[in-house]
Design an enzyme around this catalytic site. Structure first.
Site, PDB file in Angstrom:
ATOM      1  N   ASP A 150      24.255  -4.897 -11.061  1.00  0.00           N
ATOM      2  CA  ASP A 150      24.790  -5.285 -12.371  1.00  0.00           C
ATOM      3  C   ASP A 150      23.678  -5.088 -13.396  1.00  0.00           C
ATOM      4  O   ASP A 150      22.659  -5.779 -13.356  1.00  0.00           O
ATOM      5  CB  ASP A 150      25.227  -6.755 -12.298  1.00  0.00           C
ATOM      6  CG  ASP A 150      25.932  -7.243 -13.565  1.00  0.00           C
ATOM      7  OD1 ASP A 150      25.953  -6.507 -14.565  1.00  0.00           O
ATOM      8  OD2 ASP A 150      26.451  -8.375 -13.539  1.00  0.00           O
ATOM      9  N   ASP A 161      27.927  -3.699 -20.502  1.00  0.00           N
ATOM     10  CA  ASP A 161      27.680  -4.545 -19.341  1.00  0.00           C
ATOM     11  C   ASP A 161      28.600  -4.013 -18.247  1.00  0.00           C
ATOM     12  O   ASP A 161      29.822  -4.002 -18.425  1.00  0.00           O
ATOM     13  CB  ASP A 161      28.017  -5.990 -19.721  1.00  0.00           C
ATOM     14  CG  ASP A 161      27.722  -6.999 -18.621  1.00  0.00           C
ATOM     15  OD1 ASP A 161      27.320  -6.588 -17.523  1.00  0.00           O
ATOM     16  OD2 ASP A 161      27.906  -8.209 -18.871  1.00  0.00           O
ATOM     17  N   HIS A 230      33.861 -11.844 -20.101  1.00  0.00           N
ATOM     18  CA  HIS A 230      33.449 -12.479 -21.354  1.00  0.00           C
ATOM     19  C   HIS A 230      33.495 -11.486 -22.497  1.00  0.00           C
ATOM     20  O   HIS A 230      33.398 -10.270 -22.295  1.00  0.00           O
ATOM     21  CB  HIS A 230      32.018 -13.021 -21.220  1.00  0.00           C
ATOM     22  CG  HIS A 230      31.059 -12.050 -20.592  1.00  0.00           C
ATOM     23  ND1 HIS A 230      30.303 -11.176 -21.337  1.00  0.00           N
ATOM     24  CD2 HIS A 230      30.764 -11.782 -19.292  1.00  0.00           C
ATOM     25  CE1 HIS A 230      29.578 -10.425 -20.523  1.00  0.00           C
ATOM     26  NE2 HIS A 230      29.834 -10.768 -19.265  1.00  0.00           N
ATOM     27  N   HIS A 238      26.968 -12.673 -23.727  1.00  0.00           N
ATOM     28  CA  HIS A 238      28.149 -13.539 -23.638  1.00  0.00           C
ATOM     29  C   HIS A 238      28.533 -13.970 -25.050  1.00  0.00           C
ATOM     30  O   HIS A 238      27.882 -14.808 -25.656  1.00  0.00           O
ATOM     31  CB  HIS A 238      27.875 -14.746 -22.735  1.00  0.00           C
ATOM     32  CG  HIS A 238      27.785 -14.378 -21.290  1.00  0.00           C
ATOM     33  ND1 HIS A 238      28.796 -14.621 -20.388  1.00  0.00           N
ATOM     34  CD2 HIS A 238      26.834 -13.730 -20.588  1.00  0.00           C
ATOM     35  CE1 HIS A 238      28.454 -14.149 -19.189  1.00  0.00           C
ATOM     36  NE2 HIS A 238      27.253 -13.611 -19.297  1.00  0.00           N
ATOM     37  N   GLU A 263      35.068  -8.375 -15.823  1.00  0.00           N
ATOM     38  CA  GLU A 263      34.392  -8.375 -14.523  1.00  0.00           C
ATOM     39  C   GLU A 263      35.088  -9.341 -13.585  1.00  0.00           C
ATOM     40  O   GLU A 263      35.548 -10.405 -14.003  1.00  0.00           O
ATOM     41  CB  GLU A 263      32.908  -8.710 -14.656  1.00  0.00           C
ATOM     42  CG  GLU A 263      32.562 -10.077 -15.127  1.00  0.00           C
ATOM     43  CD  GLU A 263      31.050 -10.299 -15.220  1.00  0.00           C
ATOM     44  OE1 GLU A 263      30.314  -9.915 -14.291  1.00  0.00           O
ATOM     45  OE2 GLU A 263      30.611 -10.871 -16.236  1.00  0.00           O
ATOM     46  N   GLU A 358      32.742  -4.347 -12.739  1.00  0.00           N
ATOM     47  CA  GLU A 358      32.780  -4.723 -14.160  1.00  0.00           C
ATOM     48  C   GLU A 358      32.744  -3.489 -15.045  1.00  0.00           C
ATOM     49  O   GLU A 358      32.026  -2.522 -14.771  1.00  0.00           O
ATOM     50  CB  GLU A 358      31.560  -5.604 -14.463  1.00  0.00           C
ATOM     51  CG  GLU A 358      31.404  -5.996 -15.911  1.00  0.00           C
ATOM     52  CD  GLU A 358      30.185  -6.881 -16.133  1.00  0.00           C
ATOM     53  OE1 GLU A 358      30.201  -7.656 -17.098  1.00  0.00           O
ATOM     54  OE2 GLU A 358      29.210  -6.800 -15.342  1.00  0.00           O
TER      55      GLU A 358
END
Length: 377
Positions: A150, A161, A230, A238, A263, A358
């Site tokens: 990640d 992300d 998020h 976030h 994710e 994700e």
């Protein structure tokens, strides 16, 4: 996904040519484009792809999209290379250092204008998230490990992300398929005016439809209910809204122009994580105002954090890389007074296995763009 270039310049192996040099016009590969559904029963329903006002709105944010597409292309090329070299027997420390070194070259790291958005997570097995090795960690990747990779990249704070799971033993294939398909279900369900709880319900339904057999025992794949996707903000991983991966979440709606990291995490364990193991991840509190500090070392460390990471996450390896030494007491002080938040590794029960996928999506006025989509996942 097209990863060629415009002027004949080729990427090297291992990759070292900055993405910006492969695409000198500044037009980077567009992610997967998904049209918003049109309600055929509603005669006033708008076709966002052809609506002049929405097209103008879209055009006004094109610089943001190009920043994110550059970051996404750096992510795609980095992960393609890393997938080709990561093998059992490699130290987790070396895997993270090689990945970050590659991504830094491709993104053309430049202070807070371009670089890594957060440390490389390489959480193993029952550990689902927020593990990256600290100095002295001798953990080695094994054939039977389930490893979540990640990492994020950003240009001018516009970040992507994106994560995938790496295994070598095919017995985990169904676990990975469950989580990958659940993430894709979440992407399909997302959209302007969609309730976050409805996205979570779709994700859970898909993930729980899978079973995995491990060593003679069958497990239903469970969503890890206290982990979630998020929204993503400017220099903020976030962004404030959470995308649940089980039903029963908030009825808050997704809105036009928002960016989301969709994710999902699946587990053969309890489907619930807790803090465990040594902390490696930290991030400055986005909301914190001025807090007076008495310790000179804490002030000095805060200056280093502000200059190099701002409100983006960092890890102890990155402080070591900057030449910081004997900083643990100062770091603890910054955490104690609320300036910096620690993010311990998040683990399900020992002996179980967890997987993660994700993608970052942009809810553009005209369409949904899965900016990090690649031909790998």
């Amino acid at each position: 996904m097209w990863t060629g270039n415009e002027d004949g310049k080729q990427q090297t192996v291992p990759p070292s040519v900055p993405i910006a040099e492969l695409f000198p016009s500044g037009n980077y590969p567009v992610g997967e484009i998904i049209e918003y559904p049109i309600n055929q029963d509603d005669r006033t329903a708008m076709n966002r792809m052809t609506n002049a006002e929405k097209k103008m709105l879209d055009l006004s944010s094109s610089h943001l999209y190009e920043d994110m597409r550059l970051a996404a292309e750096a992510h795609r090329q980095t992960r393609k290379y890393m997938k080709s070299i990561i093998k059992p027997g490699m130290a987790m420390f070396d895997i993270c250092e090689e990945l970050e070194s590659t991504a830094r070259k491709l993104i053309k790291e430049n202070g807070l204008e371009a670089g890594l958005a957060f440390p490389t997570g390489c959480s193993l097995n029952h550990c689902a998230a927020h593990y990256t090795p600290n100095a002295g960690d001798t953990t080695v990747l094994s054939y039977d490990d389930v490893c979540k990779i990640d990492f994020g990249t950003h240009i001018n704070g516009h970040l992507v992300d994106c994560a995938f799971t790496l295994t070598f033993n095919p017995k985990y294939d169904n676990l990975l398929s469950a989580v990958k398909e659940a993430t894709n279900a979440g992407i399909r369900a997302s959209g302007i005016d969609v309730r976050l709880c409805d996205v979570g319900e779709e994700i859970q339904e898909v993930m729980e439809s899978y079973e995995v057999e491990l060593d003679g025992k069958t497990y239903q794949v469970k969503p890890i209910r206290n982990l979630n996707g998020h929204s993503v903000g400017h220099y903020r991983v976030h962004g404030g809204k959470t995308v649940p991966i089980v039903k029963g979440g908030e009825a808050t709606k997704m809105e036009e122009g928002e960016v989301y990291a969709i994710e999902t995490f699946g587990s053969t364990g309890k489907g619930h994580v807790h803090d465990d193991m040594e902390i490696s991840h930290y991030m400055k509190n986005f909301e914190v105002g001025h807090v007076p500090l008495r310790l000179a070392k804490s002030k000095q460390l805060l200056n280093v954090i502000n200059q190099n990471f701002g409100t983006l996450a960092f890890c102890r390896r990155w402080l070591d890389r900057l030449g910081q030494t004997k900083y643990l007491m100062a770091l603890k002080n910054l955490c104690d007074v609320g300036i910096v938040d620690p993010y311990p590794p998040l683990c399900d029960q020992k002996g179980c296995y967890t997987a993660q996928y994700e993608h970052t999506i942009i809810l553009r006025p005209t369409c949904k763009e899965v900016v990090t989509r690649g031909d790998d996942y």
